[in-house]
Enzyme design. Structure first.
Site, PDB file in Angstrom:
ATOM      1  CG  ASN A 151      -0.294  -0.531   2.540  1.00  0.00           C
ATOM      2  OD1 ASN A 151       0.475  -1.746   2.549  1.00  0.00           O
ATOM      3  ND2 ASN A 151      -0.194   0.417   3.456  1.00  0.00           N
ATOM      4  CB  THR A 237     -28.745 -10.367   7.887  1.00  0.00           C
ATOM      5  OG1 THR A 237     -29.386 -11.452   8.853  1.00  0.00           O
ATOM      6  CG2 THR A 237     -29.452 -10.180   6.673  1.00  0.00           C
ATOM      7  CB  CYS A 322       5.161  13.776  14.003  1.00  0.00           C
ATOM      8  SG  CYS A 322       6.332  14.794  15.045  1.00  0.00           S
TER       9      CYS A 322
HETATM   10  C1  LIG Z   1      -2.932  -3.505   1.916  1.00  0.00           C
HETATM   11  C2  LIG Z   1      -4.169  -3.493   2.687  1.00  0.00           C
HETATM   12  N1  LIG Z   1      -4.579  -4.145   3.360  1.00  0.00           N
HETATM   13  C3  LIG Z   1      -5.728  -4.285   3.998  1.00  0.00           C
HETATM   14  C4  LIG Z   1      -6.323  -2.952   4.291  1.00  0.00           C
HETATM   15  C5  LIG Z   1      -7.758  -2.886   5.145  1.00  0.00           C
HETATM   16  O1  LIG Z   1      -8.814  -2.766   4.527  1.00  0.00           O
HETATM   17  P1  LIG Z   1     -10.175  -1.995   5.043  1.00  0.00           P
HETATM   18  O2  LIG Z   1      -9.704  -0.683   4.996  1.00  0.00           O
HETATM   19  O3  LIG Z   1     -11.341  -2.469   4.249  1.00  0.00           O
HETATM   20  O4  LIG Z   1     -10.354  -2.832   6.404  1.00  0.00           O
HETATM   21  C6  LIG Z   1      -5.536  -1.857   3.675  1.00  0.00           C
HETATM   22  C7  LIG Z   1      -6.253  -0.578   3.647  1.00  0.00           C
HETATM   23  O5  LIG Z   1      -5.610   0.298   3.830  1.00  0.00           O
HETATM   24  C8  LIG Z   1      -4.550  -2.115   2.816  1.00  0.00           C
HETATM   25  O6  LIG Z   1      -4.055  -1.112   2.166  1.00  0.00           O
END
Ligand SMILES: Cc1ncc(COP(=O)(O)O)c(C=O)c1O
Length: 375
Positions: A151, A237, A322
């Protein structure tokens, strides 16, 4: 100046097609998808349609899709569900040092319950070595979990190679694909995974919905016990509203063509920054094995948050935080061995479908002006 959004890895806007698919479930189509009468019929049909749409994107069968509340829940279900189901076979889990907290935190939790976890290191580009995965496997290994794409820096992991190793050793293989779905191909068979996480709000669906792909023969203990929803793997649900949005977004995500334009804009931003700032900028992540929308740049000797604060109206993320007056590098940059003077100046720009060439040009010009003025 108009605000500019370059934080698509944090979240994406809901696509109008996803919103349209959801609309009936805000109004008259309120029935419970598990009921067997006229009021439930639209909900039952829509849930089945959405499940099929998620499955079509991943190249799996509809009954291998478990709807969850998002990426975090899907990751928790994969890790804890496997540990609870296979604990009698072993307690060893292999993952990497660059995973999202939604993997690392459940791993730490499972360690408290007796799991042993190997956190594999990565190279300077953020990639894990498949041979290191092979070497880490023991007779007690029950699960390997390696994210598809990171990410923060966008680095893509060699999943197919790791998947082949996992299969050879009969170990369940999970991947957190929250960031890769809709950006690069994510066929579960090509990736060789048994479990795969997706998160709606990273692919133009709403927040609060996601899914876990569960290969048919994989054993998983449910984390939420109740009635037999989701094939007994997640009670409660289902939100047809959210599932319909996710399904529609998955249909759109099958078409990866828009990503070429996004990649060209991303590359233009990097090129302009390099031209204007030379060796004062450094790329974080793999030069090629990287998500097409992600550019993590280190402004060497600067502080990312300070730069962003002065780029009024530009939404992006920093690679450091920070804490108590001290700048702390993200664990991802630390694992990649990024030196502090570069890491503290890291900014992640993540582009998306609505990003324009004008926005990219404006950001690169403002950055150059700002950094030139700063000396
Ligand atoms: C690589 C990765 N995994 C999991 C998540 C978590 O997903 P969610 O925000 O839908 O719980 C994120 C979200 O930032 C992510 O970037």
């Amino acid at each position: 100046m108009a605000p500019i959004y370059l934080d698509y890895n944090a979240s994406t806007p809901i696509d109008p097609a996803a919103a349209a698919a959801m609309r009936p479930f805000l109004d008259e189509a309120f029935g419970n998808p598990s009921s067997a009468h006229w009021a439930s019929a639209p909900a039952t049909l829509a849930l089945a349609k959405a499940r099929g749409e998620v499955a079509a994107l991943l190249g799996c069968a509809a009954d291998e899709v478990v709807f969850t509340s998002g990426g975090s829940e899907a990751n928790n279900l994969a890790l804890k569900g496997t540990f609870f189901a296979l604990g009698h076979k072993g307690e060893h889990i292999i993952t990497t040092a660059v995973e999202h907290p939604a993997i690392l935190a459940p791993c730490r939790f499972l360690e408290r319950l007796g799991a042993t976890v190997t956190y594999l290191p990565v190279d300077g580009t953020g990639r894990v070595d498949p041979d290191a995965v092979r070497r880490a496997i023991t007779l007690r290994t029950i699960l390997i979990s390696v994210m598809h794409a990171n990410n923060e820096v966008g680095t893509i992991q060699p999943l197919a190679e790791i998947g082949a190793i996992a299969r050879e050793h009969g170990v369940v293989f999970h991947s957190d694909a929250a960031q890769s779905v809709g950006k690069i191909p994510t066929s579960v068979d090509e990736l060789g995974v048994d479990l795969l996480t997706i998160a709606g709000h990273k692919l133009y669906a709403p927040k609060g919905v996601g899914a876990l792909y569960v290969r048919r023969d994989v054993k998983l203990e449910s984390l939420i016990h109740g009635a037999g929803h989701e094939g007994g793997r997640r009670a409660g649900t289902e939100s047809v509203l959210l599932a319909a949005g996710l399904g529609a977004a998955c249909m759109l995500a099958q078409n990866l063509a828009p990503m070429s334009r996004v990649q060209a804009l991303r590359d233009r931003l990097w090129q302009e920054l390099q031209e204007q700032l030379g060796d004062r900028v450094r790329l974080n992540g793999h030069p090629e094995w990287r998500l097409p929308n992600t550019l993590s740049v280190s402004f060497v000797g600067r502080v990312g948050a300070e730069i962003l604060a002065r780029l009024d109206g530009v939404a992006a993320s920093t690679g450091s935080a920070c804490h108590a007056g001290r700048i702390e590098l993200s664990s991802v940059l630390v694992a990649m061995g990024v030196p502090p003077e570069a890491g503290m100046g890291a900014i992640r720009f993540s582009l998306g479908r609505r990003t324009t060439a004008g926005e990219i040009h404006s950001v690169s010009k403002r950055l150059s002006r700002l950094l030139a003025a700063a000396g």
